[in-house]
Design a protein around this motif. Structure first.
Motif, mmCIF file in Angstrom:
data_model
loop_
_atom_site.group_PDB
_atom_site.id
_atom_site.type_symbol
_atom_site.label_atom_id
_atom_site.label_comp_id
_atom_site.label_asym_id
_atom_site.label_seq_id
_atom_site.Cartn_x
_atom_site.Cartn_y
_atom_site.Cartn_z
ATOM 1 N N GLY A 59 -9.510 5.491 -12.999
ATOM 2 C CA GLY A 59 -10.569 5.114 -12.076
ATOM 3 C C GLY A 59 -10.140 4.790 -10.663
ATOM 4 N N ALA A 60 -8.848 4.821 -10.373
ATOM 5 C CA ALA A 60 -8.407 4.559 -9.002
ATOM 6 C C ALA A 60 -9.010 5.601 -8.067
ATOM 7 C CB ALA A 60 -6.892 4.590 -8.916
ATOM 8 N N LYS A 61 -9.485 5.157 -6.912
ATOM 9 C CA LYS A 61 -10.158 6.053 -5.981
ATOM 10 C C LYS A 61 -9.472 6.029 -4.611
ATOM 11 C CE LYS A 61 -13.808 7.066 -8.643
ATOM 12 N NZ LYS A 61 -13.490 6.272 -9.830
ATOM 13 N N VAL A 65 -9.612 -3.586 -3.298
ATOM 14 C CA VAL A 65 -10.039 -2.649 -2.257
ATOM 15 C C VAL A 65 -9.046 -2.777 -1.109
ATOM 16 C CG1 VAL A 65 -11.837 -1.999 -0.630
ATOM 17 C CG2 VAL A 65 -12.464 -2.782 -2.924
ATOM 18 N N VAL A 66 -8.228 -1.753 -0.943
ATOM 19 C CA VAL A 66 -7.127 -1.811 0.015
ATOM 20 C C VAL A 66 -7.553 -1.142 1.314
ATOM 21 C CG1 VAL A 66 -4.698 -1.289 0.420
ATOM 22 C CG2 VAL A 66 -5.516 -1.713 -1.912
ATOM 23 N N ALA A 67 -7.761 -1.956 2.342
ATOM 24 C CA ALA A 67 -8.214 -1.456 3.640
ATOM 25 C C ALA A 67 -7.140 -1.582 4.715
ATOM 26 C CB ALA A 67 -9.466 -2.208 4.076
ATOM 27 N N LYS A 68 -6.017 -2.236 4.384
ATOM 28 C CA LYS A 68 -4.922 -2.397 5.331
ATOM 29 C C LYS A 68 -3.608 -2.025 4.651
ATOM 30 C CE LYS A 68 -7.074 -6.095 8.047
ATOM 31 N NZ LYS A 68 -6.929 -7.488 8.572
ATOM 32 N N ASP A 69 -2.599 -1.738 5.464
ATOM 33 C CA ASP A 69 -1.297 -1.346 4.935
ATOM 34 C C ASP A 69 -0.726 -2.417 4.013
ATOM 35 O OD1 ASP A 69 -1.582 0.890 6.492
ATOM 36 O OD2 ASP A 69 -0.006 0.385 7.924
ATOM 37 N N VAL A 70 0.044 -1.967 3.026
ATOM 38 C CA VAL A 70 0.686 -2.860 2.067
ATOM 39 C C VAL A 70 2.195 -2.714 2.212
ATOM 40 C CG1 VAL A 70 0.999 -3.406 -0.376
ATOM 41 C CG2 VAL A 70 -1.251 -2.665 0.468
ATOM 42 N N GLU A 71 2.883 -3.840 2.378
ATOM 43 C CA GLU A 71 4.330 -3.805 2.572
ATOM 44 C C GLU A 71 5.047 -3.437 1.284
ATOM 45 O OE1 GLU A 71 5.743 -7.429 4.224
ATOM 46 O OE2 GLU A 71 4.632 -7.191 6.108
ATOM 47 N N ILE A 74 -8.456 2.761 -2.520
ATOM 48 C CA ILE A 74 -7.578 2.858 -1.355
ATOM 49 C C ILE A 74 -8.349 3.554 -0.241
ATOM 50 C CG2 ILE A 74 -5.292 3.501 -0.537
ATOM 51 C CD1 ILE A 74 -5.298 1.786 -3.127
ATOM 52 N N MET A 75 -8.476 2.894 0.893
ATOM 53 C CA MET A 75 -9.282 3.417 1.990
ATOM 54 C C MET A 75 -8.463 4.293 2.937
ATOM 55 S SD MET A 75 -12.167 2.173 1.099
ATOM 56 C CE MET A 75 -13.175 2.615 2.518
ATOM 57 N N ALA A 76 -9.157 5.099 3.708
ATOM 58 C CA ALA A 76 -8.533 6.013 4.662
ATOM 59 C C ALA A 76 -7.629 5.270 5.641
ATOM 60 C CB ALA A 76 -9.601 6.776 5.429
ATOM 61 N N GLY A 77 -6.511 5.885 5.980
ATOM 62 C CA GLY A 77 -5.601 5.338 6.971
ATOM 63 C C GLY A 77 -4.594 4.350 6.438
#
Length: 209
Positions: free
Chosen positions: A72-74, A147-153, A130-133
């Protein structure tokens, strides 16, 4: 050890080597990355999980080696974004025929935030988005339904809506050494010979090889 076959386990049709089922030229997947789906056919990952990924925008999904992607990951791409530069959120340029607008300006209907880039040895949990960019660093863990909207280290564990860092997986010293080691780029035969040291956390042995 064949990363070019579809199913890594005999009798298990819910898990696939993702690289073997990808057909779109703007999706790149590294060796041994797996996707599991117990609801839909995992071979239909592009259809069910990579959304709003229209060729007109030329954005890419890049996934590294040895990643684990749960059911289900999108991955939500730029064409889902209604531009915020306009006074209206309505996507007039997309319906150029209806409004007698130039077809060449279709892409102005959305804000383009760039590619989605997933590093190596990343675990993406059930129903995560995971969102665009967004760029996710090597060794990161994305929690269930985050909901990942920013970069992850690299080597960070994140969760929530929007996703925030919970903690690092290892100390800064170990993270730096792992990033230098990049074991996922070693030949499969070499990795097979040292799996026990990867599993028990013996980085000193890996550094000597």
């Amino acid at each position: 050890m064949e990363s070019n076959k579809i199913y890594p386990r005999t009798g298990d049709t819910q898990t696939v080597y993702l690289k073997s089922v990808i057909t779109r030229p703007n999706i790149e997947v590294g060796d041994f990355t797996i996707y599991n789906d117990f609801i839909n056919d995992p071979r239909e990952f592009e259809k069910n999980n990579v959304l709003y990924h229209y060729p007109i925008n030329h954005d890419r999904l890049i996934i590294g080696k040895f990643c684990s992607i749960a059911c289900g990951a999108k991955f939500i791409f730029n064409c889902a974004n209604h531009t915020l530069k306009s006074l209206s959120t309505y996507t007039f340029p997309l319906f150029f025929e209806e409004w007698d607008l130039p077809k060449s300006e279709v892409a102005t209907a959305w804000d383009n935030k760039g590619d989605i880039v997933i590093g190596n040895d990343v675990w993406i949990g059930y129903d995560a988005v995971i969102m665009a960019g967004v760029t996710i660093g090597d060794g990161a863990i994305i929690g269930t339904r985050a909901v990942v909207a920013k970069d992850v280290e690299p080597y960070s564990i994140v969760g929530g809506i929007p996703a925030k860092e919970i903690r690092k997986r290892f100390s800064p010293d170990i993270i730096a050494r792992l990033r230098k080691l990049q074991w996922w780029n070693w030949p499969p035969e070499k990795i097979q010979s040292i799996i026990q040291y990867i599993q028990n956390g013996n980085i000193e042995v890996l550094e000597k090889l």
